[in-house]
Design an enzyme around this catalytic site. Structure first.
Site, PDB file in Angstrom:
ATOM      1  N   THR A   1       0.757  -1.116  -0.062  1.00 50.50           N
ATOM      2  CA  THR A   1      -0.030  -0.027   0.056  1.00 50.50           C
ATOM      3  C   THR A   1       0.871   1.264   0.080  1.00 50.50           C
ATOM      4  O   THR A   1       0.704   2.260  -0.721  1.00 50.50           O
ATOM      5  CB  THR A   1      -0.904  -0.065   1.110  1.00 50.50           C
TER       6      THR A   1
ATOM      7  N   SER B   1       4.059  -7.203  -1.439  1.00 47.64           N
ATOM      8  CA  SER B   1       4.111  -7.318  -0.185  1.00 47.64           C
ATOM      9  C   SER B   1       4.253  -8.509   0.458  1.00 47.64           C
ATOM     10  O   SER B   1       3.870  -9.789   0.166  1.00 47.64           O
ATOM     11  CB  SER B   1       2.631  -7.117   0.306  1.00 47.64           C
TER      12      SER B   1
ATOM     13  N   THR C   1      14.593   4.119   9.956  1.00 47.04           N
ATOM     14  CA  THR C   1      15.452   2.994  10.324  1.00 47.04           C
ATOM     15  C   THR C   1      14.943   1.760   9.850  1.00 47.04           C
ATOM     16  O   THR C   1      13.535   1.480   9.922  1.00 47.04           O
ATOM     17  CB  THR C   1      15.578   2.955  11.800  1.00 47.04           C
TER      18      THR C   1
ATOM     19  N   ASN D   1      -7.048  -9.862  -6.509  1.00 48.37           N
ATOM     20  CA  ASN D   1      -7.211 -10.469  -5.262  1.00 48.37           C
ATOM     21  C   ASN D   1      -8.500 -11.224  -5.006  1.00 48.37           C
ATOM     22  O   ASN D   1      -8.529 -12.262  -4.148  1.00 48.37           O
ATOM     23  CB  ASN D   1      -6.700  -9.750  -4.174  1.00 48.37           C
TER      24      ASN D   1
ATOM     25  N   GLN E   1      -0.315 -10.367  -5.608  1.00 45.71           N
ATOM     26  CA  GLN E   1      -0.944 -11.634  -5.430  1.00 45.71           C
ATOM     27  C   GLN E   1      -0.219 -12.785  -6.495  1.00 45.71           C
ATOM     28  O   GLN E   1      -0.162 -13.882  -6.357  1.00 45.71           O
ATOM     29  CB  GLN E   1      -2.453 -11.660  -5.918  1.00 45.71           C
TER      30      GLN E   1
ATOM     31  N   CYS F   1     -19.462  -4.120   4.086  1.00 42.00           N
ATOM     32  CA  CYS F   1     -20.778  -3.774   4.793  1.00 42.00           C
ATOM     33  C   CYS F   1     -20.737  -2.187   4.680  1.00 42.00           C
ATOM     34  O   CYS F   1     -19.804  -1.587   5.383  1.00 42.00           O
ATOM     35  CB  CYS F   1     -20.537  -4.165   6.111  1.00 42.00           C
TER      36      CYS F   1
ATOM     37  N   HIS G   1       3.681 -10.401   2.984  1.00 44.26           N
ATOM     38  CA  HIS G   1       2.928 -11.490   3.875  1.00 44.26           C
ATOM     39  C   HIS G   1       1.870 -12.227   2.836  1.00 44.26           C
ATOM     40  O   HIS G   1       1.343 -13.160   3.412  1.00 44.26           O
ATOM     41  CB  HIS G   1       1.941 -10.642   4.815  1.00 44.26           C
TER      42      HIS G   1
HETATM   43  N1  PLP Z   1      -2.814  -5.163  -3.914  1.00 45.61           N
HETATM   44  C1  PLP Z   1      -3.417  -6.433  -3.866  1.00 45.61           C
HETATM   45  C2  PLP Z   1      -3.784  -6.929  -5.119  1.00 45.61           C
HETATM   46  C3  PLP Z   1      -3.572  -6.824  -2.692  1.00 45.61           C
HETATM   47  O1  PLP Z   1      -4.345  -8.272  -2.547  1.00 45.61           O
HETATM   48  C4  PLP Z   1      -3.356  -6.349  -1.451  1.00 45.61           C
HETATM   49  C5  PLP Z   1      -3.740  -6.831  -0.259  1.00 45.61           C
HETATM   50  O2  PLP Z   1      -4.611  -7.476   0.136  1.00 45.61           O
HETATM   51  C6  PLP Z   1      -2.727  -5.152  -1.550  1.00 45.61           C
HETATM   52  C7  PLP Z   1      -2.482  -4.516  -2.689  1.00 45.61           C
HETATM   53  C8  PLP Z   1      -2.006  -4.450  -0.443  1.00 45.61           C
HETATM   54  O3  PLP Z   1      -1.327  -5.066   0.314  1.00 45.61           O
HETATM   55  P1  PLP Z   1      -0.979  -4.532   1.778  1.00 45.61           P
HETATM   56  O4  PLP Z   1      -1.934  -4.537   2.636  1.00 45.61           O
HETATM   57  O5  PLP Z   1       0.208  -5.688   2.120  1.00 45.61           O
HETATM   58  O6  PLP Z   1      -0.232  -3.443   1.630  1.00 45.61           O
END
Ligand code: PLP
Length: 375
Positions: free
Chosen positions: A71, A199, A237, A151, A179, A327, A201
């Protein structure tokens, strides 16, 4: 029993990533900006990680910058491309992630840039011709922001074709590859990508760490100001354990890519075939035939009271999934992606998303639970 079928949302960390990060957290506490041994050691871990991420994408080492998440990286690219590179028009699509769409809303609200959205078809694909027409008929300095894999519905764009179109028309290309990184081979040079965001995670690395690829010929100024970290591009940092963690996770994902893809595809296929056998009138959102991500299966259930409560009832049964709705003011609405592809509002969409940690037994068990909950 707890089953996790929400891997497009986030993934559990790979044990090797965890142990690697533990060692770094325990031992490599030096500030990478310090010139003493502890600092130099921490700095060298960061540079090794940068090299490894660059290699996975066929980028140069100097083109990778670590951020706190995708993000942040996306905000940085879209805002700084307007501020520093003279971009006055951004072409995107309504199925992008909110980190793109809300940044575009901001740029538009400040009158900084024109925003044009390509329409998507029922599978979530853009029409190439529409992009070409826009680029051919207007020579405003343009950036195209189109993701690799969606996603929510899993549909994949042909990023090499998009990159080529952008390149031929002098437009910049930003690709949100959150993704697909670690799941599909990406070559930023071959695909003519100027900016790419990721990203940790999403591929069994840690949260709180992401990165951006910025091609050498598109120098932008820093988005976060302060110290000279990340070669002056991102102050603050560094998150050394996160950086080593994301690099390790990407190495592992890349080396097991084919094996993981085959396995996750087999989970998806089994899930679909059991659903087709046992659940009445199921449909699927997103491309199911040509360009789709193996780890995402977005199922559209026929309208019923049971279907409305499905995500909650699956959770009670120990199965974590995700609904394709948001929602707003107490009323459940289809998400912006489902709305863009024209998903019938009376049906209920649920995303099941897989990882190599899932098993065929979990798939079979979930189908049994679904049969019971929808009976
Ligand atoms: N872009 C896509 C396609 C995503 O699926 C996500 C997270 O769900 C993001 C961007 C944003 O990732 P993060 O929340 O790790 O910044």
């Amino acid at each position: 029993m707890h089953i996790y079928f929400d891997n497009a949302s986030t993934t559990p960390m790979h044990p090797e990533v965890l142990s690697n990060m533990y060692d770094v957290l325990a031992q490599d506490f030096g500030n990478p900006s310090s010139i003493h041994w502890h600092g130099r050691k921490a700095k060298s871990l960061i540079e090794q990680s940068r090299k490894s991420v660059a290699k996975a994408l066929n980028a140069s080492i100097g083109e990778i910058f670590f951020t706190s998440c995708a993000t942040e990286a996306t905000n940085m690219i879209l805002k700084m491309a307007v501020e520093d590179l003279g971009v006055r028009r951004i072409i995107s699509s309504p199925t992008e992630h909110h980190c793109v769409l809300h940044t575009l809303d901001y740029l538009k609200s400040k009158n900084l840039c024109d925003i044009v959205y390509l329409q998507v078809d029922q599978e979530g694909h853009i029409q190439e011709e529409a992009l070409i027409n826009l680029l051919e008929n207007d020579d405003t300095k343009t950036l195209v922001s189109l993701m690799h894999g969606n996603n929510e519905i899993g549909t994949m764009h042909d990023i090499t074709r998009i990159g080529q179109i952008c390149h031929e028309h002098g437009a910049l290309y930003h690709c949100d590859a959150v993704q697909t990184i670690g799941k599909y081979a990406i070559d930023v040079q071959k695909s003519n990508i100027n900016f790419l965001t990721g990203s940790g995670h999403k591929f069994h690395g840690p949260k709180g760490i992401g990165f951006v690829f910025i091609s050498n010929d598109n120098i932008i100024s820093p988005y976060i100001l302060g110290g000279a970290q990340e070669r002056n591009m991102r102050a603050g940092t560094e998150n050394i354990a996160g950086i080593t963690g994301i690099a390790k996770a990407l190495e592992l994902a890349t080396s097991d890519m084919d094996k993981n893809h085959q396995y996750v595809t087999s989970l998806r296929e089994r899930f679909k075939s059991l659903l087709n056998q046992h659940i009445h009138d199921v449909r699927y959102n997103g491309d199911q035939n040509n360009s789709f991500m193996a780890h995402v299966l977005n199922v559209s259930f026929p309208p019923s009271l049971h279907a409305d409560l499905l995500v909650m009832n699956l959770d009670i049964e120990g199965i974590s999934t995700s609904s394709g709705s948001a929602c707003s003011s107490g009323i459940e609405e289809d998400s912006h992606v489902l709305q863009a592809i024209g998903h019938p509002t009376e049906r209920k969409a649920i995303r099941f998303s897989f990882s190599p940690n899932n098993t065929l037994e979990e798939v079979a068990y979930t189908i049994e639970v679904l049969k019971r909950l929808l009976a």
